[in-house]
Design a protein around this motif. Sequence first.
Motif, PDB file in Angstrom:
ATOM      1  N   SER A  68       0.809  -1.215   0.000  1.00 35.94           N
ATOM      2  CA  SER A  68       0.000   0.000   0.000  1.00 35.94           C
ATOM      3  C   SER A  68       0.840   1.262   0.000  1.00 35.94           C
ATOM      4  O   SER A  68       0.359   2.336  -0.363  1.00 35.94           O
ATOM      5  CB  SER A  68      -0.926   0.014   1.228  1.00 35.94           C
ATOM      6  OG  SER A  68      -0.174   0.038   2.427  1.00 35.94           O
ATOM      7  N   GLY A  69       2.107   1.179   0.398  1.00 39.49           N
ATOM      8  CA  GLY A  69       2.892   2.403   0.457  1.00 39.49           C
ATOM      9  C   GLY A  69       4.325   2.252   0.049  1.00 39.49           C
ATOM     10  O   GLY A  69       5.152   3.050   0.472  1.00 39.49           O
ATOM     11  N   GLY A  70       4.667   1.241  -0.786  1.00 36.52           N
ATOM     12  CA  GLY A  70       6.065   1.060  -1.112  1.00 36.52           C
ATOM     13  C   GLY A  70       6.370   0.876  -2.581  1.00 36.52           C
ATOM     14  O   GLY A  70       7.381   1.363  -3.078  1.00 36.52           O
ATOM     15  N   ILE A  71       5.504   0.193  -3.316  1.00 41.27           N
ATOM     16  CA  ILE A  71       5.806  -0.154  -4.700  1.00 41.27           C
ATOM     17  C   ILE A  71       5.559   1.021  -5.646  1.00 41.27           C
ATOM     18  O   ILE A  71       6.386   1.321  -6.503  1.00 41.27           O
ATOM     19  CB  ILE A  71       4.979  -1.382  -5.132  1.00 41.27           C
ATOM     20  CG1 ILE A  71       5.386  -2.600  -4.300  1.00 41.27           C
ATOM     21  CG2 ILE A  71       5.186  -1.664  -6.615  1.00 41.27           C
ATOM     22  CD1 ILE A  71       4.559  -3.824  -4.592  1.00 41.27           C
ATOM     23  N   VAL A  72       4.419   1.657  -5.506  1.00 44.01           N
ATOM     24  CA  VAL A  72       4.092   2.786  -6.375  1.00 44.01           C
ATOM     25  C   VAL A  72       3.849   4.035  -5.533  1.00 44.01           C
ATOM     26  O   VAL A  72       3.532   3.962  -4.342  1.00 44.01           O
ATOM     27  CB  VAL A  72       2.847   2.487  -7.249  1.00 44.01           C
ATOM     28  CG1 VAL A  72       3.113   1.327  -8.179  1.00 44.01           C
ATOM     29  CG2 VAL A  72       1.634   2.205  -6.373  1.00 44.01           C
ATOM     30  N   ASP A  73       4.000   5.190  -6.162  1.00 41.87           N
ATOM     31  CA  ASP A  73       3.804   6.466  -5.489  1.00 41.87           C
ATOM     32  C   ASP A  73       2.308   6.732  -5.332  1.00 41.87           C
ATOM     33  O   ASP A  73       1.558   6.742  -6.309  1.00 41.87           O
ATOM     34  CB  ASP A  73       4.459   7.576  -6.313  1.00 41.87           C
ATOM     35  CG  ASP A  73       4.417   8.921  -5.611  1.00 41.87           C
ATOM     36  OD1 ASP A  73       3.964   8.969  -4.442  1.00 41.87           O
ATOM     37  OD2 ASP A  73       4.833   9.913  -6.234  1.00 41.87           O
ATOM     38  N   VAL A 126       6.857   4.420 -10.089  1.00 45.57           N
ATOM     39  CA  VAL A 126       7.227   3.129  -9.508  1.00 45.57           C
ATOM     40  C   VAL A 126       8.531   3.278  -8.743  1.00 45.57           C
ATOM     41  O   VAL A 126       9.496   3.854  -9.255  1.00 45.57           O
ATOM     42  CB  VAL A 126       7.377   2.049 -10.606  1.00 45.57           C
ATOM     43  CG1 VAL A 126       7.812   0.712 -10.003  1.00 45.57           C
ATOM     44  CG2 VAL A 126       6.068   1.886 -11.368  1.00 45.57           C
ATOM     45  N   ASP A 127       8.572   2.771  -7.523  1.00 48.95           N
ATOM     46  CA  ASP A 127       9.785   2.790  -6.708  1.00 48.95           C
ATOM     47  C   ASP A 127      10.649   1.595  -7.106  1.00 48.95           C
ATOM     48  O   ASP A 127      10.418   0.472  -6.646  1.00 48.95           O
ATOM     49  CB  ASP A 127       9.423   2.727  -5.226  1.00 48.95           C
ATOM     50  CG  ASP A 127      10.631   2.933  -4.313  1.00 48.95           C
ATOM     51  OD1 ASP A 127      11.767   2.700  -4.774  1.00 48.95           O
ATOM     52  OD2 ASP A 127      10.440   3.318  -3.146  1.00 48.95           O
ATOM     53  N   GLY A 128      11.628   1.853  -7.967  1.00 50.69           N
ATOM     54  CA  GLY A 128      12.467   0.771  -8.479  1.00 50.69           C
ATOM     55  C   GLY A 128      13.234   0.050  -7.386  1.00 50.69           C
ATOM     56  O   GLY A 128      13.421  -1.172  -7.445  1.00 50.69           O
ATOM     57  N   THR A 130      12.355  -0.518  -4.237  1.00 55.95           N
ATOM     58  CA  THR A 130      11.466  -1.444  -3.542  1.00 55.95           C
ATOM     59  C   THR A 130      11.156  -2.655  -4.405  1.00 55.95           C
ATOM     60  O   THR A 130      11.104  -3.793  -3.914  1.00 55.95           O
ATOM     61  CB  THR A 130      10.156  -0.736  -3.146  1.00 55.95           C
ATOM     62  OG1 THR A 130      10.455   0.367  -2.294  1.00 55.95           O
ATOM     63  CG2 THR A 130       9.220  -1.689  -2.425  1.00 55.95           C
ATOM     64  N   VAL A 131      10.945  -2.435  -5.697  1.00 50.36           N
ATOM     65  CA  VAL A 131      10.655  -3.541  -6.614  1.00 50.36           C
ATOM     66  C   VAL A 131      11.811  -4.544  -6.631  1.00 50.36           C
ATOM     67  O   VAL A 131      11.608  -5.767  -6.575  1.00 50.36           O
ATOM     68  CB  VAL A 131      10.374  -3.012  -8.034  1.00 50.36           C
ATOM     69  CG1 VAL A 131      10.288  -4.168  -9.033  1.00 50.36           C
ATOM     70  CG2 VAL A 131       9.089  -2.209  -8.051  1.00 50.36           C
ATOM     71  N   VAL A 132      13.041  -4.033  -6.680  1.00 51.39           N
ATOM     72  CA  VAL A 132      14.209  -4.918  -6.734  1.00 51.39           C
ATOM     73  C   VAL A 132      14.415  -5.649  -5.418  1.00 51.39           C
ATOM     74  O   VAL A 132      14.581  -6.878  -5.379  1.00 51.39           O
ATOM     75  CB  VAL A 132      15.474  -4.123  -7.119  1.00 51.39           C
ATOM     76  CG1 VAL A 132      16.723  -4.995  -6.973  1.00 51.39           C
ATOM     77  CG2 VAL A 132      15.361  -3.602  -8.547  1.00 51.39           C
ATOM     78  N   THR A 133      14.403  -4.910  -4.305  1.00 53.88           N
ATOM     79  CA  THR A 133      14.774  -5.502  -3.016  1.00 53.88           C
ATOM     80  C   THR A 133      13.670  -6.350  -2.400  1.00 53.88           C
ATOM     81  O   THR A 133      13.966  -7.340  -1.707  1.00 53.88           O
ATOM     82  CB  THR A 133      15.169  -4.410  -2.010  1.00 53.88           C
ATOM     83  OG1 THR A 133      14.075  -3.488  -1.843  1.00 53.88           O
ATOM     84  CG2 THR A 133      16.394  -3.653  -2.499  1.00 53.88           C
ATOM     85  N   LYS A 134      12.406  -5.996  -2.649  1.00 51.51           N
ATOM     86  CA  LYS A 134      11.326  -6.707  -1.969  1.00 51.51           C
ATOM     87  C   LYS A 134      10.463  -7.562  -2.891  1.00 51.51           C
ATOM     88  O   LYS A 134       9.546  -8.236  -2.418  1.00 51.51           O
ATOM     89  CB  LYS A 134      10.443  -5.715  -1.209  1.00 51.51           C
ATOM     90  CG  LYS A 134      11.192  -5.049  -0.064  1.00 51.51           C
ATOM     91  CD  LYS A 134      10.254  -4.517   0.991  1.00 51.51           C
ATOM     92  CE  LYS A 134      11.028  -4.062   2.224  1.00 51.51           C
ATOM     93  NZ  LYS A 134      10.134  -3.634   3.323  1.00 51.51           N
ATOM     94  N   ILE A 135      10.771  -7.549  -4.198  1.00 51.21           N
ATOM     95  CA  ILE A 135      10.013  -8.399  -5.123  1.00 51.21           C
ATOM     96  C   ILE A 135      10.939  -9.275  -5.956  1.00 51.21           C
ATOM     97  O   ILE A 135      10.858 -10.504  -5.913  1.00 51.21           O
ATOM     98  CB  ILE A 135       9.117  -7.550  -6.043  1.00 51.21           C
ATOM     99  CG1 ILE A 135       8.080  -6.787  -5.219  1.00 51.21           C
ATOM    100  CG2 ILE A 135       8.426  -8.441  -7.068  1.00 51.21           C
ATOM    101  CD1 ILE A 135       7.192  -5.881  -6.044  1.00 51.21           C
ATOM    102  N   LEU A 136      11.856  -8.650  -6.724  1.00 50.62           N
ATOM    103  CA  LEU A 136      12.682  -9.415  -7.656  1.00 50.62           C
ATOM    104  C   LEU A 136      13.714 -10.287  -6.947  1.00 50.62           C
ATOM    105  O   LEU A 136      13.856 -11.478  -7.270  1.00 50.62           O
ATOM    106  CB  LEU A 136      13.376  -8.457  -8.636  1.00 50.62           C
ATOM    107  CG  LEU A 136      12.443  -7.659  -9.556  1.00 50.62           C
ATOM    108  CD1 LEU A 136      13.253  -6.782 -10.499  1.00 50.62           C
ATOM    109  CD2 LEU A 136      11.541  -8.606 -10.347  1.00 50.62           C
ATOM    110  N   LEU A 137      14.445  -9.716  -5.985  1.00 46.21           N
ATOM    111  CA  LEU A 137      15.447 -10.520  -5.277  1.00 46.21           C
ATOM    112  C   LEU A 137      14.811 -11.673  -4.495  1.00 46.21           C
ATOM    113  O   LEU A 137      15.291 -12.812  -4.578  1.00 46.21           O
ATOM    114  CB  LEU A 137      16.290  -9.634  -4.358  1.00 46.21           C
ATOM    115  CG  LEU A 137      17.269  -8.680  -5.068  1.00 46.21           C
ATOM    116  CD1 LEU A 137      18.043  -7.853  -4.049  1.00 46.21           C
ATOM    117  CD2 LEU A 137      18.230  -9.469  -5.957  1.00 46.21           C
ATOM    118  N   PRO A 138      13.734 -11.444  -3.737  1.00 43.08           N
ATOM    119  CA  PRO A 138      13.081 -12.584  -3.089  1.00 43.08           C
ATOM    120  C   PRO A 138      12.558 -13.616  -4.084  1.00 43.08           C
ATOM    121  O   PRO A 138      12.532 -14.813  -3.785  1.00 43.08           O
ATOM    122  CB  PRO A 138      11.927 -11.932  -2.308  1.00 43.08           C
ATOM    123  CG  PRO A 138      12.384 -10.546  -2.051  1.00 43.08           C
ATOM    124  CD  PRO A 138      13.160 -10.161  -3.272  1.00 43.08           C
ATOM    125  N   ALA A 139      12.141 -13.159  -5.284  1.00 45.57           N
ATOM    126  CA  ALA A 139      11.640 -14.102  -6.286  1.00 45.57           C
ATOM    127  C   ALA A 139      12.721 -15.076  -6.725  1.00 45.57           C
ATOM    128  O   ALA A 139      12.455 -16.252  -6.997  1.00 45.57           O
ATOM    129  CB  ALA A 139      11.102 -13.343  -7.498  1.00 45.57           C
TER     130      ALA A 139
END
Length: 429
Positions: A68-73, A126-128, A130-139
């Motif tokens: 709700s408050g990290g991926i997109v502005d 888009v907060d790049g 957050t996308v990398v650290t909390k979505i792509l790397l865990p994936a």
Amino acid sequence: MEHITLLLAIVVATALVFDFTNGFHDTANAMATTISTGALKPKTAVAMSATLNLVGAFLSVEVAKTISGGIVDEDGLRTEVIFAALVGAILWNLVTWLVGLPSSSSHALFGGLIGAAVMSAGWSSVDGGTVVTKILLPAVAAPLVAGAASMLATRLSYRVNRNVTDEEQLKSTAKGYRAGQIASAGLVSLAHGTNDAQKTMGIITLALVTGGVLSPGSNPPVWVICSAGLAIALGTYFGGWRIIRTMGSGLTDLQPQQGFAAQTSAATVILASSHLGFSLSTTQSCSGAVMGAGLGRKGGTVKWSTATRMFVAWGLTLPAAGLVGAGAEFVTRQGTWGIVLVAALLVAGSGAIWLLSRRKPVGHTDIAEADEPAGVATATLDAIPAQLPGSSAAGLPVTGLTATIPSPLSAASVPAAATTTDPARPAAV
């Protein structure tokens, strides 16, 4: 204001539909191995998983706050963007369910959200990081970590019991591992509710923020937590039997020791990530654990053709859901008629997928029928008998062939009967 209120209601209802699809799409994560090894009956397994999914939804809100408050502005984000994101996520979930592939509902949601946000406000929305650290790397890390832990746990369990040879003791050991599987399956279900139900909580909270109902940074309201928990529990009880069939026996053949190791490893990874606020894919964690368990048993194998299709689906999830989300956002920005059109296309697409699934329905009695499609080498070998002399087009067995190759003989020593050309017998060498 009435339009915004109506649109918010539509977005909340669509989010709960996504939560429902997430539930039946991911039931396999917790219960596929438990069902495949006979530890629980299918209906009992999904009922247990649904109950624990509901309980898990109340344990944390860290993942919900990430979404709700990290991926997109949030600033300037329109409610229509959330609706478009959910359309992309729902359609991808249904397509992968139709073909029985355990893809990530989480990544479908993230892909739809990112695609719709970019179409609406550009890449800057888009907060790049957050996308990398909390979505792509865990994936990437989650299936590898869960797979490695599961493989080691499987090898350890077989090593501990390597001296058990008595049949009664073996039965008792297997029974103990099945009991352990039930406990670990409950843990995975609890972890799934804690991680995945929060994603819908986060998306509803984000919609409420964009609609001016909540202030930015707010926690999900109690009614959002309750409704999201109920929706995912109902979807779980519905049972995604197609994906359960793939996870339970389509990837590898599991014994109770392997099932226990896989589920325990996956649950540990999921719960740790939920505590840290990492919105990883429970599907990828559980699939990695199942493959690790398959490789951990001596003589165990992984059906790599099925695994390859699954990897391809994982790679396509973010961009595919993103493209659909972006297209849906482009239409919804045209006004009320655009929103109505996207809603109609969502209903029509969902209905078409359901009708296709009825051509070959899969229920709880069909989950043991996951046969891996023949590969190129297998298909070639199967076709060889039909190409030999004497074989018929109908696939009848070839007659006149011997199992041994005779030693070379001089022409003078070969009996006359053997030198006669026989279409059902290979020529002598």
